[in-house]
Motif scaffolding. Structure first.
Motif, PDB file in Angstrom:
ATOM      1  N   SER A   1       0.819  -1.210   0.000  1.00  0.00           N
ATOM      2  CA  SER A   1       0.000   0.000   0.000  1.00  0.00           C
ATOM      3  C   SER A   1       0.855   1.263   0.000  1.00  0.00           C
ATOM      4  N   ASN A   2       2.111   1.152   0.452  1.00  0.00           N
ATOM      5  CA  ASN A   2       3.001   2.318   0.496  1.00  0.00           C
ATOM      6  C   ASN A   2       3.948   2.403  -0.696  1.00  0.00           C
ATOM      7  N   GLY A   3       3.952   1.420  -1.559  1.00  0.00           N
ATOM      8  CA  GLY A   3       4.871   1.411  -2.702  1.00  0.00           C
ATOM      9  C   GLY A   3       5.260  -0.009  -3.060  1.00  0.00           C
ATOM     10  N   THR A   4       6.553  -0.294  -3.006  1.00  0.00           N
ATOM     11  CA  THR A   4       7.070  -1.617  -3.358  1.00  0.00           C
ATOM     12  C   THR A   4       8.136  -2.028  -2.356  1.00  0.00           C
ATOM     13  N   THR A   5       8.132  -3.302  -1.983  1.00  0.00           N
ATOM     14  CA  THR A   5       9.200  -3.869  -1.170  1.00  0.00           C
ATOM     15  C   THR A   5      10.011  -4.788  -2.074  1.00  0.00           C
ATOM     16  N   VAL A   6      11.327  -4.585  -2.092  1.00  0.00           N
ATOM     17  CA  VAL A   6      12.215  -5.381  -2.935  1.00  0.00           C
ATOM     18  C   VAL A   6      13.262  -6.043  -2.053  1.00  0.00           C
ATOM     19  N   TRP A   7      13.398  -7.366  -2.202  1.00  0.00           N
ATOM     20  CA  TRP A   7      14.453  -8.108  -1.522  1.00  0.00           C
ATOM     21  C   TRP A   7      15.593  -8.301  -2.507  1.00  0.00           C
ATOM     22  N   LEU A   8      16.813  -7.950  -2.083  1.00  0.00           N
ATOM     23  CA  LEU A   8      17.994  -8.007  -2.940  1.00  0.00           C
ATOM     24  C   LEU A   8      19.098  -8.807  -2.270  1.00  0.00           C
ATOM     25  N   ARG A   9      19.939  -9.445  -3.094  1.00  0.00           N
ATOM     26  CA  ARG A   9      21.139 -10.104  -2.575  1.00  0.00           C
ATOM     27  C   ARG A   9      22.348  -9.490  -3.247  1.00  0.00           C
ATOM     28  N   CYS A  10      23.291  -9.020  -2.444  1.00  0.00           N
ATOM     29  CA  CYS A  10      24.533  -8.436  -2.938  1.00  0.00           C
ATOM     30  C   CYS A  10      25.472  -9.560  -3.378  1.00  0.00           C
ATOM     31  N   SER A  11      26.431  -9.239  -4.193  1.00  0.00           N
ATOM     32  CA  SER A  11      27.406 -10.241  -4.638  1.00  0.00           C
ATOM     33  C   SER A  11      28.242 -10.770  -3.475  1.00  0.00           C
ATOM     34  N   CYS A  12      28.313 -10.052  -2.345  1.00  0.00           N
ATOM     35  CA  CYS A  12      29.049 -10.534  -1.167  1.00  0.00           C
ATOM     36  C   CYS A  12      28.211 -11.520  -0.356  1.00  0.00           C
ATOM     37  N   GLY A  13      26.916 -11.656  -0.692  1.00  0.00           N
ATOM     38  CA  GLY A  13      26.032 -12.579   0.004  1.00  0.00           C
ATOM     39  C   GLY A  13      25.044 -11.905   0.938  1.00  0.00           C
ATOM     40  N   ALA A  14      25.190 -10.629   1.185  1.00  0.00           N
ATOM     41  CA  ALA A  14      24.293  -9.922   2.096  1.00  0.00           C
ATOM     42  C   ALA A  14      22.904  -9.803   1.475  1.00  0.00           C
ATOM     43  N   LEU A  15      21.891  -9.962   2.317  1.00  0.00           N
ATOM     44  CA  LEU A  15      20.503  -9.847   1.901  1.00  0.00           C
ATOM     45  C   LEU A  15      19.939  -8.556   2.479  1.00  0.00           C
ATOM     46  N   GLN A  16      19.135  -7.845   1.707  1.00  0.00           N
ATOM     47  CA  GLN A  16      18.515  -6.633   2.234  1.00  0.00           C
ATOM     48  C   GLN A  16      17.147  -6.421   1.614  1.00  0.00           C
ATOM     49  N   ALA A  17      16.302  -5.753   2.394  1.00  0.00           N
ATOM     50  CA  ALA A  17      14.971  -5.375   1.928  1.00  0.00           C
ATOM     51  C   ALA A  17      14.943  -3.865   1.802  1.00  0.00           C
ATOM     52  N   ARG A  18      14.385  -3.388   0.693  1.00  0.00           N
ATOM     53  CA  ARG A  18      14.242  -1.947   0.477  1.00  0.00           C
ATOM     54  C   ARG A  18      12.772  -1.616   0.271  1.00  0.00           C
ATOM     55  N   ALA A  19      12.336  -0.552   0.930  1.00  0.00           N
ATOM     56  CA  ALA A  19      10.994  -0.015   0.722  1.00  0.00           C
ATOM     57  C   ALA A  19      11.144   1.123  -0.273  1.00  0.00           C
ATOM     58  N   ILE A  20      10.448   1.018  -1.390  1.00  0.00           N
ATOM     59  CA  ILE A  20      10.539   2.022  -2.442  1.00  0.00           C
ATOM     60  C   ILE A  20       9.185   2.704  -2.574  1.00  0.00           C
ATOM     61  N   SER A  21       9.203   4.028  -2.457  1.00  0.00           N
ATOM     62  CA  SER A  21       7.977   4.813  -2.580  1.00  0.00           C
ATOM     63  C   SER A  21       8.265   6.042  -3.424  1.00  0.00           C
ATOM     64  N   ARG A  22       7.288   6.908  -3.544  1.00  0.00           N
ATOM     65  CA  ARG A  22       7.508   8.143  -4.298  1.00  0.00           C
ATOM     66  C   ARG A  22       8.589   9.003  -3.664  1.00  0.00           C
ATOM     67  N   ALA A  23       8.769   8.871  -2.358  1.00  0.00           N
ATOM     68  CA  ALA A  23       9.774   9.663  -1.646  1.00  0.00           C
ATOM     69  C   ALA A  23      11.193   9.147  -1.888  1.00  0.00           C
ATOM     70  N   GLY A  24      11.330   7.918  -2.361  1.00  0.00           N
ATOM     71  CA  GLY A  24      12.652   7.353  -2.618  1.00  0.00           C
ATOM     72  C   GLY A  24      12.769   5.932  -2.114  1.00  0.00           C
ATOM     73  N   SER A  25      14.002   5.501  -1.902  1.00  0.00           N
ATOM     74  CA  SER A  25      14.288   4.136  -1.492  1.00  0.00           C
ATOM     75  C   SER A  25      14.957   4.154  -0.122  1.00  0.00           C
ATOM     76  N   GLN A  26      14.575   3.189   0.727  1.00  0.00           N
ATOM     77  CA  GLN A  26      15.148   3.105   2.063  1.00  0.00           C
ATOM     78  C   GLN A  26      15.414   1.648   2.396  1.00  0.00           C
ATOM     79  N   ILE A  27      16.597   1.356   2.943  1.00  0.00           N
ATOM     80  CA  ILE A  27      16.901   0.005   3.409  1.00  0.00           C
ATOM     81  C   ILE A  27      16.162  -0.195   4.726  1.00  0.00           C
ATOM     82  N   VAL A  28      15.273  -1.190   4.777  1.00  0.00           N
ATOM     83  CA  VAL A  28      14.474  -1.424   5.974  1.00  0.00           C
ATOM     84  C   VAL A  28      14.911  -2.679   6.732  1.00  0.00           C
TER      85      VAL A  28
END
Length: 74
Positions: free
Chosen positions: A42-69
């Motif tokens: 409802s607030n935008g999009t949640t994206v789960w990403l994996r870095c090449s080093c193996g770290a996993l992160q979730a980002r909340a993306i909205s009109r205001a921008g992107s934030q690591i949550v």
């Protein structure tokens, strides 16, 4: 008549530093991430990403921008 203008300071000419995208290896290159999943919310999009080093992160993306949550390491 001669006009004189002060030379721009480094703060006026340089771009702000790029934020680090990975909280573990410190990479700032989007190409080092693979999208694991993407979910519309409802607030935008949640994206789960994996870095090449193996770290996993979730980002909340909205009109205001992107934030690591959430982030973690394998």
């Amino acid at each position: 008549m001669t006009s004189w203008a002060a030379a721009p300071t480094p703060a006026q000419t340089s771009k702000p530093p790029k934020p680090l995208l990975c909280t573990y290896c410190g990479t700032d290159d989007d190409n080092n991430f693979a999208v694991i999943s993407r979910h519309r919310t409802s607030n935008g999009t949640t994206v789960w990403l994996r870095c090449s080093c193996g770290a996993l992160q979730a980002r909340a993306i909205s009109r205001a921008g992107s934030q690591i949550v959430a982030s973690g390491h394998r």
